[in-house]
Design a protein around this motif. Structure first.
Motif, PDB file in Angstrom:
ATOM      1  N   PRO A  58       0.846  -1.005   0.368  1.00 52.35           N
ATOM      2  CA  PRO A  58      -0.050  -0.152  -0.073  1.00 52.35           C
ATOM      3  C   PRO A  58       0.890   1.292   0.189  1.00 52.35           C
ATOM      4  O   PRO A  58       0.096   2.204  -0.505  1.00 52.35           O
ATOM      5  N   GLU A  59       2.020   1.023   0.527  1.00 51.71           N
ATOM      6  CA  GLU A  59       2.945   2.581   0.710  1.00 51.71           C
ATOM      7  C   GLU A  59       3.079   2.809  -0.739  1.00 51.71           C
ATOM      8  O   GLU A  59       3.577   4.355  -1.159  1.00 51.71           O
ATOM      9  N   PRO A  94      -1.150  11.320  -1.999  1.00 51.68           N
ATOM     10  CA  PRO A  94      -2.612  10.825  -0.856  1.00 51.68           C
ATOM     11  C   PRO A  94      -3.451  11.345  -1.338  1.00 51.68           C
ATOM     12  O   PRO A  94      -3.900  12.307  -2.050  1.00 51.68           O
ATOM     13  N   GLY A  95      -4.232  10.353  -0.967  1.00 51.17           N
ATOM     14  CA  GLY A  95      -5.799  10.316  -1.569  1.00 51.17           C
ATOM     15  C   GLY A  95      -5.795   9.390  -2.991  1.00 51.17           C
ATOM     16  O   GLY A  95      -7.258   9.322  -2.355  1.00 51.17           O
ATOM     17  N   LEU A  96      -4.989   9.354  -3.133  1.00 47.43           N
ATOM     18  CA  LEU A  96      -5.410   8.759  -4.563  1.00 47.43           C
ATOM     19  C   LEU A  96      -6.084   7.177  -4.079  1.00 47.43           C
ATOM     20  O   LEU A  96      -6.644   6.892  -4.581  1.00 47.43           O
ATOM     21  N   GLU A  97      -5.460   6.592  -2.897  1.00 47.98           N
ATOM     22  CA  GLU A  97      -6.335   5.168  -2.249  1.00 47.98           C
ATOM     23  C   GLU A  97      -7.965   5.198  -1.779  1.00 47.98           C
ATOM     24  O   GLU A  97      -8.733   4.621  -1.932  1.00 47.98           O
ATOM     25  N   LYS A  98      -7.855   6.669  -2.051  1.00 51.53           N
ATOM     26  CA  LYS A  98      -9.526   6.574  -1.914  1.00 51.53           C
ATOM     27  C   LYS A  98     -10.834   7.118  -3.458  1.00 51.53           C
ATOM     28  O   LYS A  98     -11.974   6.924  -2.958  1.00 51.53           O
ATOM     29  N   GLU A 143     -13.634   8.886 -10.589  1.00 49.56           N
ATOM     30  CA  GLU A 143     -13.154   9.579 -10.265  1.00 49.56           C
ATOM     31  C   GLU A 143     -10.871   8.955  -9.614  1.00 49.56           C
ATOM     32  O   GLU A 143     -10.923  10.609  -9.822  1.00 49.56           O
ATOM     33  N   LEU A 144     -11.298   8.370 -10.463  1.00 51.54           N
ATOM     34  CA  LEU A 144      -8.942   8.424 -10.566  1.00 51.54           C
ATOM     35  C   LEU A 144      -9.028   9.278 -11.975  1.00 51.54           C
ATOM     36  O   LEU A 144      -7.739   9.853 -11.555  1.00 51.54           O
ATOM     37  N   LEU A 192      -1.307   3.210 -12.724  1.00 47.70           N
ATOM     38  CA  LEU A 192      -1.293   2.130 -12.829  1.00 47.70           C
ATOM     39  C   LEU A 192      -2.368   0.236 -12.455  1.00 47.70           C
ATOM     40  O   LEU A 192      -3.787  -0.119 -12.396  1.00 47.70           O
ATOM     41  N   MET A 193      -1.321   0.927 -10.533  1.00 47.68           N
ATOM     42  CA  MET A 193      -2.085  -0.052  -9.727  1.00 47.68           C
ATOM     43  C   MET A 193      -3.671   0.953  -9.194  1.00 47.68           C
ATOM     44  O   MET A 193      -4.092  -0.749  -9.338  1.00 47.68           O
TER      45      MET A 193
END
Ligand code: URA
Length: 272
Positions: A71-72, A78-82, A88-89, A188-189
């Motif tokens: 996840p790092e 920051p915020g990408l994981e949301k 949205e991406l 991409l991930m």
């Protein structure tokens, strides 16, 4: 001289030279003195020869999964994981200036296709046609990829998802540089996480090496299942390589047949 009469060291050396030359060929180096058909045959193949499945099927060979990025990976943005959807991406990426490719691109090429696709294709990066149109795989290599999907797999291009390792065209179609790949990798991930396909097909040396973080030549990796973010990934040759080496379409067809089996799809016979 038969293969068996060549001493083993020499055979291994010849194999590794041959792998290296195949890799250089795939990376676009002109003048590789073997296998590549004459220029007029290549041009004819590129324009006239659609992807027609070859009859042979390679045996399935399964490999060790490769370690995933943790996840790092997202921590640089920051915020990408949301982000919860591809839209949205795309909004998160915005008018991206996070790497030097931004300066020369016309359009950022995010990806196209079914956001819930079972099958995802990952290429290297946009070329001139893709940069112009803002859509991946729309040039000559793209037409061959479309043939593989539509004539080979009997699927529609819009059923699958297609994207690239880097979203902006490297100038002069050079390979993306490590800092450019690093800047785009989290996107991409996240795309992979959001589409969550059953199977990924990695297209060509660069995409496969970037996805797996290895330097192994594609000639060694193709046809062997790998794993990326918990998803089975089949490495195969890039369609641009097939335009130069149409004889290797049968190897790609063998890889694609493995993918079809994994998706539970019927493999069409050659003539049907
Ligand atoms: N080659 C790629 O790797 N990607 C594209 O989108 C087009 C050509």
């Amino acid at each position: 001289m038969s293969q068996d009469s060549i001493p083993v060291e020499r055979r291994l050396l010849l194999e590794s030279i041959s792998d290296y030359l195949a890799q250089l060929g795939e990376e676009g180096l002109e003048g590789i003195p073997f296998e590549a058909p004459p220029a007029d045959a290549r041009a004819a193949a590129a324009h006239a020869e659609p992807f027609v499945p070859a009859p042979s099927a390679a045996p399935a060979r399964h490999h060790q999964p490769v370690a995933e990025a943790g996840p790092e990976l997202f921590s640089i943005y920051p915020g990408l994981e949301k982000t919860r959807t591809l839209e949205e991406l795309r909004q998160f990426i915005g008018d991206c200036k996070r790497c030097k490719l931004a300066a020369s691109r016309t359009n950022l090429v995010f990806g196209v296709g079914n956001p819930q696709a079972e099958l995802m294709f990952v290429g290297e990066g946009p070329g001139a046609d893709e940069d112009e149109r803002g859509e991946p795989f729309v040039g000559r290599a793209g037409q061959l990829l479309t043939d593989i999907i539509e004539r080979g797999m009997r699927m529609r291009r819009r059923e699958v998802y297609i994207c690239n390792v880097v979203k902006c065209r490297p100038p002069g179609n050079r390979n993306p540089e490590p800092d450019e790949v690093a800047a785009c990798e989290p996107f991409l991930m996240r795309q992979i996480d959001l589409v969550r396909p059953k199977i990924i097909v990695g297209l060509g040396t660069f995409a496969v090496q970037s996805l797996l973080k290895v330097k192994t030549p594609i000639s060694k990796l193709r046809g062997r299942w790998q794993e990326v973010r918990g998803i089975r990934m089949m490495p195969t040759f890039h369609p641009a390589y097939l335009l130069r080496n149409p004889g290797d379409k049968r190897l790609v067809w063998a890889d694609i047949q493995e993918v079809m089996k994994a998706l539970g799809k019927e493999i069409p016979s050659r003539k049907s």
